[in-house]
Design a protein around this motif. Structure first.
Motif, PDB file in Angstrom:
ATOM      1  N   GLU A 660       0.819  -1.140  -0.109  1.00 38.82           N
ATOM      2  CA  GLU A 660       0.079  -0.085   0.246  1.00 38.82           C
ATOM      3  C   GLU A 660       1.030   1.131  -0.160  1.00 38.82           C
ATOM      4  O   GLU A 660       1.821   1.424   0.790  1.00 38.82           O
ATOM      5  N   GLY A 661       0.514   2.190  -0.900  1.00 36.68           N
ATOM      6  CA  GLY A 661       1.376   3.336  -0.993  1.00 36.68           C
ATOM      7  C   GLY A 661       2.712   2.969  -1.593  1.00 36.68           C
ATOM      8  O   GLY A 661       3.090   1.873  -2.011  1.00 36.68           O
ATOM      9  N   PRO A 662       3.506   4.293  -2.009  1.00 40.37           N
ATOM     10  CA  PRO A 662       4.971   4.025  -2.630  1.00 40.37           C
ATOM     11  C   PRO A 662       5.837   3.395  -1.653  1.00 40.37           C
ATOM     12  O   PRO A 662       5.733   3.184  -0.498  1.00 40.37           O
ATOM     13  N   VAL A 663       6.902   2.665  -2.387  1.00 43.14           N
ATOM     14  CA  VAL A 663       7.988   1.960  -1.617  1.00 43.14           C
ATOM     15  C   VAL A 663       9.202   3.018  -2.095  1.00 43.14           C
ATOM     16  O   VAL A 663       9.745   2.910  -3.023  1.00 43.14           O
ATOM     17  N   ASN A 664       9.472   3.745  -1.065  1.00 37.58           N
ATOM     18  CA  ASN A 664      10.588   4.778  -1.199  1.00 37.58           C
ATOM     19  C   ASN A 664      11.792   4.008  -0.951  1.00 37.58           C
ATOM     20  O   ASN A 664      12.062   3.642   0.100  1.00 37.58           O
ATOM     21  N   ALA A 665      12.520   4.112  -1.989  1.00 37.80           N
ATOM     22  CA  ALA A 665      13.846   3.239  -2.141  1.00 37.80           C
ATOM     23  C   ALA A 665      15.267   3.927  -2.707  1.00 37.80           C
ATOM     24  O   ALA A 665      15.006   4.990  -3.290  1.00 37.80           O
ATOM     25  N   LEU A 666      16.181   3.752  -2.274  1.00 36.12           N
ATOM     26  CA  LEU A 666      17.425   4.365  -3.005  1.00 36.12           C
ATOM     27  C   LEU A 666      17.850   3.165  -3.967  1.00 36.12           C
ATOM     28  O   LEU A 666      18.164   1.883  -3.440  1.00 36.12           O
ATOM     29  N   LEU A 683       9.935   2.539  -5.838  1.00 38.06           N
ATOM     30  CA  LEU A 683      10.563   1.215  -6.465  1.00 38.06           C
ATOM     31  C   LEU A 683       9.562   0.815  -7.314  1.00 38.06           C
ATOM     32  O   LEU A 683       9.781   0.328  -8.472  1.00 38.06           O
ATOM     33  N   GLN A 684       8.306   0.737  -6.934  1.00 36.96           N
ATOM     34  CA  GLN A 684       7.377   0.349  -7.585  1.00 36.96           C
ATOM     35  C   GLN A 684       6.996   0.950  -9.040  1.00 36.96           C
ATOM     36  O   GLN A 684       6.950   0.357 -10.408  1.00 36.96           O
ATOM     37  N   GLU A 685       7.185   2.386  -9.058  1.00 32.24           N
ATOM     38  CA  GLU A 685       6.988   3.358  -9.982  1.00 32.24           C
ATOM     39  C   GLU A 685       8.176   2.945 -10.964  1.00 32.24           C
ATOM     40  O   GLU A 685       8.099   2.864 -12.294  1.00 32.24           O
ATOM     41  N   PHE A 686       9.393   2.662 -10.468  1.00 31.50           N
ATOM     42  CA  PHE A 686      10.769   2.390 -11.364  1.00 31.50           C
ATOM     43  C   PHE A 686      10.382   1.175 -12.185  1.00 31.50           C
ATOM     44  O   PHE A 686      10.848   0.997 -13.371  1.00 31.50           O
ATOM     45  N   LEU A 687       9.771   0.065 -11.510  1.00 30.32           N
ATOM     46  CA  LEU A 687       9.586  -1.098 -12.108  1.00 30.32           C
ATOM     47  C   LEU A 687       8.599  -1.198 -13.223  1.00 30.32           C
ATOM     48  O   LEU A 687       8.739  -1.658 -14.309  1.00 30.32           O
ATOM     49  N   THR A 731      20.957  -2.541  -7.362  1.00 27.97           N
ATOM     50  CA  THR A 731      20.565  -2.907  -6.317  1.00 27.97           C
ATOM     51  C   THR A 731      19.811  -1.913  -5.701  1.00 27.97           C
ATOM     52  O   THR A 731      19.441  -0.696  -6.220  1.00 27.97           O
ATOM     53  N   TRP A 732      18.938  -1.942  -4.519  1.00 30.00           N
ATOM     54  CA  TRP A 732      17.985  -1.148  -4.035  1.00 30.00           C
ATOM     55  C   TRP A 732      17.933  -1.374  -2.464  1.00 30.00           C
ATOM     56  O   TRP A 732      18.132  -2.555  -1.981  1.00 30.00           O
ATOM     57  N   ASP A 733      17.472  -0.391  -1.611  1.00 37.50           N
ATOM     58  CA  ASP A 733      17.247  -0.536  -0.112  1.00 37.50           C
ATOM     59  C   ASP A 733      16.190   0.294   0.209  1.00 37.50           C
ATOM     60  O   ASP A 733      15.933   1.499  -0.398  1.00 37.50           O
ATOM     61  N   THR A 734      15.401  -0.241   1.092  1.00 34.44           N
ATOM     62  CA  THR A 734      14.108   0.598   1.473  1.00 34.44           C
ATOM     63  C   THR A 734      13.834   0.280   2.923  1.00 34.44           C
ATOM     64  O   THR A 734      14.279  -0.932   3.466  1.00 34.44           O
ATOM     65  N   ARG A 735      13.168   1.176   3.704  1.00 37.23           N
ATOM     66  CA  ARG A 735      12.717   0.904   4.997  1.00 37.23           C
ATOM     67  C   ARG A 735      11.139   0.731   5.167  1.00 37.23           C
ATOM     68  O   ARG A 735      10.430   0.888   5.996  1.00 37.23           O
TER      69      ARG A 735
END
Length: 751
Positions: A660-666, A683-687, A731-735
């Motif tokens: 639910e909602g965006p997955v803010n990631a580096l 992250l979902q928008e990038f995919l 690679t990616w990382d998120t909280r």
């Protein structure tokens, strides 16, 4: 160390459990419980009080209830206590009234010092020098002492820390080691970073001071007592390897044979151990295999138990004289030709190959004999330029007045002795390109570089500089956050050439990891058995020893992954390193010419291919117990063509999982034309914004504390539009992903 109380022993705190039954409550062990050998020096003093003086009053409080004032008070008292406990001579001795310790019991000093790991002892040593101002402007050192004794009342600006990177980094290290009120997490990662930065800047500062003392002995910046000639030695040498602590008396931790320079002969270590005295020896690294005489000829050498292959670099019959002239400070030497049986089919040779880590770790010192180099004139000049540059750029207002000296040092004759680069093509000295010497330089980063006449590289006469120290000083100057910044393209060309040495010795960073060894091992010269040349330094020898025990011969070089390493070896590497094995990617993977980019999930390329990897994760992740790999990784299969069969995975995107909602990631992503883009996004928008006819998915690799980490895959489409596989693009990382999602059946091939 067998007589030490339990809490001093390696691994003790790891078994303390959530109840803390072995000592202080868990809240007091937030740092010690991660890796006890890496906990802060403040915590070492807490353990000391609990173990050696269990009835002492005023037990250290819980971290979470500690005020800033209490933190400074406890930190200051712990620092002064440690000064007394280490029993060293200080130019500015501690005040016993404010120490935790009023008297020292017998053997306490020895026990406490023996309990310190390499990284803890190194932190102590460079902080001790900083306190005394051994190699810093006297006024800056005085301000550091005054601030520690009066904080938090004193103004931080009284440190003048903005005027000196050394002052800034060493105060940050002191704060990380001794000020518990400043700690915000229960991890040793931040402490490790402060230790590494403190060491790097202390090394460059002392090397610069030694040079300045030679060039300007009357300078008023020196203290009353000149600093010693020895540079700070490195630490964290292959930290994934266990090391013994029995004073070189255990034959299982020593070579089978050593060369005795007093008697000019090879001697059995078992024979030497009959004297019940610890054996000190020097390891000498060199390369000769590419210069074997053809057809091969072997000759007898006086004092050696076997015949030795001849080569065109030096006369092997002269080895007794050559080794006697080496200048080694120890009577005994480990030199492969005279200490390693030269019949590669012999059981002794085969067993010793897997024990190189043990042999080099227990050496008193290591020397690289670069027998084709006549002198270090240009490399020494380049090193001296770097040290002057550090003093010039690392302090404001040219505190040490080295601008003129720096300009004079720029007149360096090119090239440096280890490399000659013409039109972008490098011709390295052979020792730099050998796979076997890669292992030796990783096991002994403080290895001294000696020319053909055994003259070491020195910053000043009497102060040798190891390979690791050389590259550390280079790295600090290249990456330093200086107020005065000079672009590397403006540096003298010979100094710039050190970048090529670092790329061959440790990759992009000075810090060594198992993946760096694996990657660099594939780039170096190796006629056969490449895995044998790096496995001991990586601590990956089970595959070799198991086969050797079952078949009485080494495993064959077959089922080679990308033609570089045996599949048996790579499987063990992946199992021991875990998710870190899959955390790198090739920034050139999306280049149009990459028709069949096999190995995009592997941290190495084909032999001779220098793979420059990108990664969103740090090195040596598996050393920390706060890294948890996703269990689906255990179903992944590595193939000999470099592809990876992923049967199950934790997937974000492709309809398998949404949040639910965006997955803010580096994100750390390969560019179309090469290179890396680093940016934050959903992250979902990038995919979803994949190129036409291309799909993207994000796979979870691990979770480190509150951060979930993973990699990005993109479908590889043939010219007819058919999907031929997937490639790793970043690679990616998120909280924003709170827990480990479950894995799903995927059944894909990643090229």
């Amino acid at each position: 160390m067998s007589d030490l109380p339990g809490p001093w022993q390696p691994g003790y705190w790891e078994t303390a459990g959530e109840t803390g039954e072995h000592g202080p409550p868990p809240a007091q062990l937030e740092h010690a419980r991660v890796i006890p050998s890496r906990c802060s020096l403040w915590m070492k003093l807490v353990i000391y009080k609990q173990v050696m003086r269990p009835r002492v009053n005023n037990v250290t409080p819980y971290f979470r209830s500690m005020s800033v004032e209490d933190g400074w008070a406890y930190g200051r008292d712990a620092w002064l206590s440690m000064m007394q406990l280490m029993a060293e001579t200080f130019a500015h001795p501690p005040n016993a009234e404010t120490s935790w310790i009023s008297d020292i019991l017998p053997n306490e000093r020895l026990r406490f010092r023996q309990s310190l790991s390499d990284c803890q002892l190194r932190a102590w040593e460079i902080l001790r020098d900083w306190w005394d101002g051994s190699y810093q402007d006297a006024d800056l050192a005085s301000r550091a002492r005054a601030f520690i004794l009066t904080a938090p009342v004193a103004d931080i600006d009284s440190l003048r820390h903005k005027e000196s990177l050394y002052q800034q980094m060493l105060f940050a290290l002191w704060d990380a080691e001794f000020n518990p009120s400043a700690w915000s997490t229960g991890t040793s990662r931040g402490l490790d970073s402060n230790r590494r930065l403190g060491y790097e800047h202390a090394l460059a500062q002392k090397a610069g001071f030694l040079l300045l003392q030679e060039l300007r002995p009357s300078s008023n910046c020196f203290g009353q007592d000149p600093c010693g000639m020895e540079l700070p030695s490195s630490y964290d040498i292959c930290p994934w390897l266990s090391k013994g602590h029995d004073d070189n008396k255990n034959p299982e931790q020593l070579p089978l044979y050593l060369w005795d320079t007093a008697e000019d002969r090879t001697r059995s270590v078992a024979e030497l151990l009959d004297n019940e005295a610890p054996i000190d020896y020097t390891c000498i690294s060199h390369t000769w295999g590419r210069w074997k005489k053809k057809p091969e000829s072997r000759v007898e050498v006086q004092g050696v138990k076997w015949k030795i292959p001849e080569n065109t670099l030096f006369e092997v019959t002269n080895l007794p004289t050559i080794l006697r002239q080496s200048g080694c400070k120890t009577r005994f030497i480990w030199f492969d030709l005279v200490c390693l049986p030269q019949d590669i089919s012999s059981p002794e040779y085969q067993s010793e190959v897997a024990r190189q880590a043990t042999i080099f770790h227990h050496a008193s010192s290591c020397v690289a004999w670069i027998n084709k180099v006549a002198s270090w004139k240009n490399l020494r000049a380049s090193l001296r330029w770097l040290c002057l540059y550090f003093l010039y750029a690392g302090t404001s207002s040219d505190l040490y007045d080295v601008r003129t000296l720096l300009q004079e040092a720029e007149a360096i004759e090119s090239p440096i002795e280890l490399v000659n680069v013409v039109d972008g093509e490098g011709a390295f000295e052979a020792w730099i390109t050998s796979t076997w010497t890669l292992q030796e330089s990783c096991l002994c980063p403080d290895i001294l570089l000696c020319n053909k006449d055994w003259e070491p590289l020195e910053i000043v006469d009497g102060s040798p500089v190891s390979l690791h120290q050389l590259l550390t000083i280079w790295s600090v100057c290249r990456e330093g956050n200086f107020d005065i910044q000079m672009d590397i393209s403006e540096w003298p060309m010979p100094v710039q050439q050190l970048a090529h040495i670092q790329s061959m010795v440790s990759g992009l960073e000075v810090q060594i990891s198992r993946l760096v060894i694996l990657s660099l091992g594939a780039t170096r010269e190796c006629a056969m058995r490449r895995a044998d040349a790096v496995m001991s330094a990586m601590g990956v020898t089970d595959w070799y020893e198991t086969y050797l025990n079952e078949h009485q011969r080494p495993p064959p070089d077959e089922d080679m992954v990308l033609g570089a390493y045996p599949l048996r070896f790579i499987k063990e590497v992946a199992s021991k390193i875990g998710s870190e094995f899959f955390s790198n990617f090739n920034p050139g993977v999306l280049a149009p010419e990459e028709e069949d980019p096999r190995g995009t999930l592997l941290p190495f390329g084909r032999p001779g291919t220098h793979l420059i990897s990108g990664s969103g994760l740090g090195v040596n992740q598996s050393l920390y117990d706060d890294t948890f790999d996703h269990p689906s990784l255990q179903t992944w299969t590595i193939n000999t063509d470099g592809s990876v069969h992923i049967r199950e995975a934790c997937v974000l995107g492709l309809g398998h999982l949404t949040t639910e909602g965006p997955v803010n990631a580096l994100l750390n992503v390969a560019r179309i034309r090469g290179g890396i883009d680093l940016f934050h996004c959903d992250l979902q928008e990038f995919l979803q914004k994949a190129p036409e006819n291309v799909e993207r998915i994000a796979l979870v690799l691990n979770r480190i504390r509150d951060t979930t980490n993973g990699m990005l895959l993109q479908s590889k489409v043939a010219r007819d539009g058919a999907v031929v596989g997937w490639i790793n693009i970043g690679t990616w990382d998120t909280r924003d992903v709170a827990d480990f999602p479950l894995s799903v059946d995927l059944d894909i091939i990643v090229l």
